[in-house]
Design a protein around this motif. Sequence first.
Motif, PDB file in Angstrom:
ATOM      1  N   LYS A 106      -9.621 -44.661  50.190  1.00 48.02           N
ATOM      2  CA  LYS A 106      -9.393 -46.230  50.577  1.00 48.02           C
ATOM      3  C   LYS A 106      -8.774 -46.392  51.773  1.00 48.02           C
ATOM      4  O   LYS A 106      -8.179 -45.621  52.369  1.00 48.02           O
ATOM      5  CB  LYS A 106      -8.581 -46.547  49.259  1.00 48.02           C
ATOM      6  CG  LYS A 106      -9.129 -46.625  47.919  1.00 48.02           C
ATOM      7  CD  LYS A 106      -8.319 -47.245  46.877  1.00 48.02           C
ATOM      8  CE  LYS A 106      -9.099 -47.013  45.430  1.00 48.02           C
ATOM      9  NZ  LYS A 106      -8.358 -47.716  44.520  1.00 48.02           N
ATOM     10  N   SER A 108      -8.701 -40.300  40.420  1.00 50.70           N
ATOM     11  CA  SER A 108      -9.900 -39.980  39.950  1.00 50.70           C
ATOM     12  C   SER A 108      -9.549 -38.494  39.039  1.00 50.70           C
ATOM     13  O   SER A 108      -8.683 -37.707  39.702  1.00 50.70           O
ATOM     14  CB  SER A 108     -10.927 -39.306  41.131  1.00 50.70           C
ATOM     15  OG  SER A 108     -11.827 -38.425  40.551  1.00 50.70           O
ATOM     16  N   ARG A 118     -12.284 -36.539  51.576  1.00 53.48           N
ATOM     17  CA  ARG A 118     -12.316 -38.071  51.183  1.00 53.48           C
ATOM     18  C   ARG A 118     -12.221 -38.729  52.526  1.00 53.48           C
ATOM     19  O   ARG A 118     -12.919 -39.763  52.489  1.00 53.48           O
ATOM     20  CB  ARG A 118     -11.139 -38.430  50.002  1.00 53.48           C
ATOM     21  CG  ARG A 118     -11.402 -37.719  48.699  1.00 53.48           C
ATOM     22  CD  ARG A 118     -10.326 -38.039  47.854  1.00 53.48           C
ATOM     23  NE  ARG A 118     -10.500 -39.400  47.300  1.00 53.48           N
ATOM     24  CZ  ARG A 118      -9.760 -40.327  47.126  1.00 53.48           C
ATOM     25  NH1 ARG A 118      -8.206 -39.938  48.042  1.00 53.48           N
ATOM     26  NH2 ARG A 118      -9.755 -41.449  46.828  1.00 53.48           N
ATOM     27  N   SER A 130     -14.804 -40.163  44.830  1.00 51.10           N
ATOM     28  CA  SER A 130     -15.088 -41.373  45.745  1.00 51.10           C
ATOM     29  C   SER A 130     -14.149 -41.140  47.053  1.00 51.10           C
ATOM     30  O   SER A 130     -13.122 -40.417  46.971  1.00 51.10           O
ATOM     31  CB  SER A 130     -14.219 -42.840  45.102  1.00 51.10           C
ATOM     32  OG  SER A 130     -12.807 -42.258  44.615  1.00 51.10           O
TER      33      SER A 130
END
Length: 730
Positions: free
Chosen positions: A337, A195, A254, A334
Motif C-alpha cells: 500500500k 494477508s 510487494r 496484494s
Amino acid sequence: MAKYLYRLGLWAARGGKKVLLGAIIILVALGAIGLTLGPSFSNELTIPNTPADKAAKIISQEFSQPGVQAAKIQVVFKAPDGETLESEKWQKVMEDTITGMSKAPDVALATTPMQLKNLNMTKQIGYGEVTFKAAALDVSAETKDVIVHQLDAARAAGLQTEARGDIQITEGGEFPVEVIGIIAAFVILAITFASFLAAGLPIVSAAVGLGVGMLGIVIASSFIEVQSVSLSLAAMLGLAVGIDYALFIITRFRQQMAQGYTVQESVAIANGTAGSAVLFAGVTVVIGLLGLSVAGIPFLTMMGVASALCVITTVLVSIIVLPALLGWMGHKISPAKGKKAGSSRKSGSSKKQSSSKWGTFVTKRPLLVSFVSIALLATITVPFTHINLGLPSDGTMKSTDMTERRAFDLLTEGYGVGVNASLVIGAQVANPTEATAGDIAKIKDEISGLADVQTITPPFPGPSGKLYLMTVMPKSGPDDTKTKDLVKAIRDLSSRTQAENGIELLVTGTTAMNIDIANKLNDALPVFAALIVVLAYVILVLVFRSIFIPLKAVLGFLLSLGATLGFVVFVVQDGHLNSFFGFPATSPILAFMPVILIGILFGLAMDYEIFLVSKMREVYAHTGDARKAILDGVRDSGKVVTAAGLIMISVFIGFMLAPDAIIKSMGLALAFGVLFDAFVVRMTLVPAVMSLMGKSAWYMPRWLDRILPNIDVEGESILHEVEKTKKKSA
C-alpha cells in the motif's frame, strides 16, 4: 552478485512447479535416509585434554579396563516419615528393585544401599548403584524401560524411589515448542501483510529450509558425535532467520508489484535486491556461528556447524524455493500500500513522502534519545560484572517433574549439598618407596584440612601401587564458587607434593570436569569476541562504504550484548523473575552461553543493521541529504525490521517454554538479545547517533574507497538495467 540472484529469481519464477517438485523430492529423500539411519545424539558436553579429563583417563587405566567408561546411575530411596530403610519391609522393596534392574540387558552390576552401607545418619535415605556394560550412548531403550518399570514398582509399594546418573531416565512427552513461535510469527506476518496467504509463505519457506537442515543434522549424527542441544539450537535459529529472510524478500516483491512490474519481474527484482541483502546477512550469521570453532572446543564447534547448516539451507530456500512459490501464486498477493502502480523506483524516491512518526521523534532529539538508550543498556549490563559461569547440574537445570532432579534433591537432603559435588582425587606416585604410604596419609590429612572439605575417604591403592584413590565431599554444592576454589587449592597443593615427595594430585569427577570446561570457555571468550568485533567492522565497511557507521554498529552490538548478558545474570543467576520465566532454580550461567550468544547475536545484529542502514545509504547516494536518508530508512525499512524482530522474539520465547533449562536459558538470552538490539539499538540508537553525525557518518577516504570492492547489497545495478529494458520496450 545481484545480477546472478536476479537471473536465479527469474528462472525460479518461470519454472515454479518444477522447482517446488525438486524441493519436495529432496525433502522426501532426506527424510527416508534419516528414518533409515535414525538419530544418534549425545547428551555429553565434554572437552578432551582438560586436567580433569586427563586425570580420569589415568585413573580409569589403573582401576578398570583401559578405554572403557561404563555408565552408572544412582538409585535413591527415601522411607516414609517416621520410618527407616532398615525395616524389613523396605529392605525387601529395595532388594526387589535393584534385582529387577540387574536383569536388564545392559546392566553389569547392581548393588543395594544395604550392600554399600551408605544410609544417611537418620537411616531414612540411601542409594544403590547400577553399573552398565557400556557407555551411556550405548545403553538400549529396553534397559531404560526396565529401570523405569522398577522405579514405578517401588513407588507403588510406598517407597519414594528416584534415579540419576550418566543416562537420561526421563524421556519423551515434550510439547513441540516450535509450534508456539510459528503461530506467533503467523499472526505478526498476517498483521504486517494484511494477508493470510502472504503470511503463510514465509512460514512454508522457513519450514522447508529448516526441514532440509534438520534432516541433514540427523543423518550426520549417525557418523559424527552431535549433541542433542545442537539440534535444538539449530532449530531455534533456523526457524527464526528463515521466516525473517522470507519476510524481507516478500516485502520487496510487494513493493515492486505496486510499481507496476509483472509477477515474474517483481520476483526477479526482489531476489536481486532483498535477496542480495538476505544472502549477505546469512553469510554474516554463518561466519559468526562457524567462528565458534576458534575456541577449539568440540561440542561448541558442532553447535556452530549444525546451526550454520540450518541457516545455509534457509538462505538457499529463500532465494530459490521462495521465488518459485511467488512465481506460482504471487498474483494472489496484494501489492504494498501507499505506492501508485506504474511509478518508477527513482521517480518515487524523488517525490516528497511522509516520514514515520518514530523517525521524526528520534531525529528531532538525537542527543536525549542517545543518552537515554545508552544509559538504559548500561544499567541492564551491571549484573554482568559478577557473572558466574558453569555447566548445568540436575539440581539447577531440571524441573521437579523429572526423576533426576528429585534424586538430586533427596541426596542433598540426606547427605548435604556436597554429595552432588564429590571430587575424585588420584595421588600418582613417580617412584613408590616404603615411605609412600605415610606420605599419602599426610597428604590426605592436608586435604581434609582445606577450607570447604566435609569428608575424605581413606586412600585406596591401585594394582600397580603407583596410584592411590580418594574421594572428597565438599561442604558446598557443584555450582558454588567455593567448590571451584577447593579444586584450585588441591591442584596448588599438588605443586608442593610433587616437589617434596614426587606425588602428583589428580583431580577429576563430574564437578571438576565441569569446572575445567567453564575455565576453558572463559579463556576462549576474549579471543572470540575480538575476532567477531573486527570481522563485523570489516564487513560493514565493505557494505556501507563508511568508516564511522560500522564503528557505530559494532559499539551498538557490544551494548546490546552486555545488556543481554546482564539481564540473563539478573534472572538465571541472581534469581529475579526466576519463577516468572519458569526456571527451576537459580544457577550459574551456562559456560558456553556467552560464546554462542556472541556468535548468534552478532549475525542477527548485522542483519538488522544491513536492512535498515542499506536503505539509508541508497537514499543518501541519490539525494546527499543525511537527515532525509535517516527518515526514509526508518520509514521504509523500520516496519520490516520491527516485524522481523518481533518474529525472532516470538520464536525464541517459544523455546523458553521448553522443559530443558539449557534450551530455556538460550531462548531467554536470544529473545532479550533481539529485543535490545533490534528495538533499542537499531531502531532507536542508530538513527539518533547518525542524526548527530550528519554527513560525516558517510565519510570514506577516497584512497580506501578506490581499493575496496563494491558490494551492491541493494541491487542498484539490476534496477538500472530493468529501467532501461522497460524504456526500450515502451
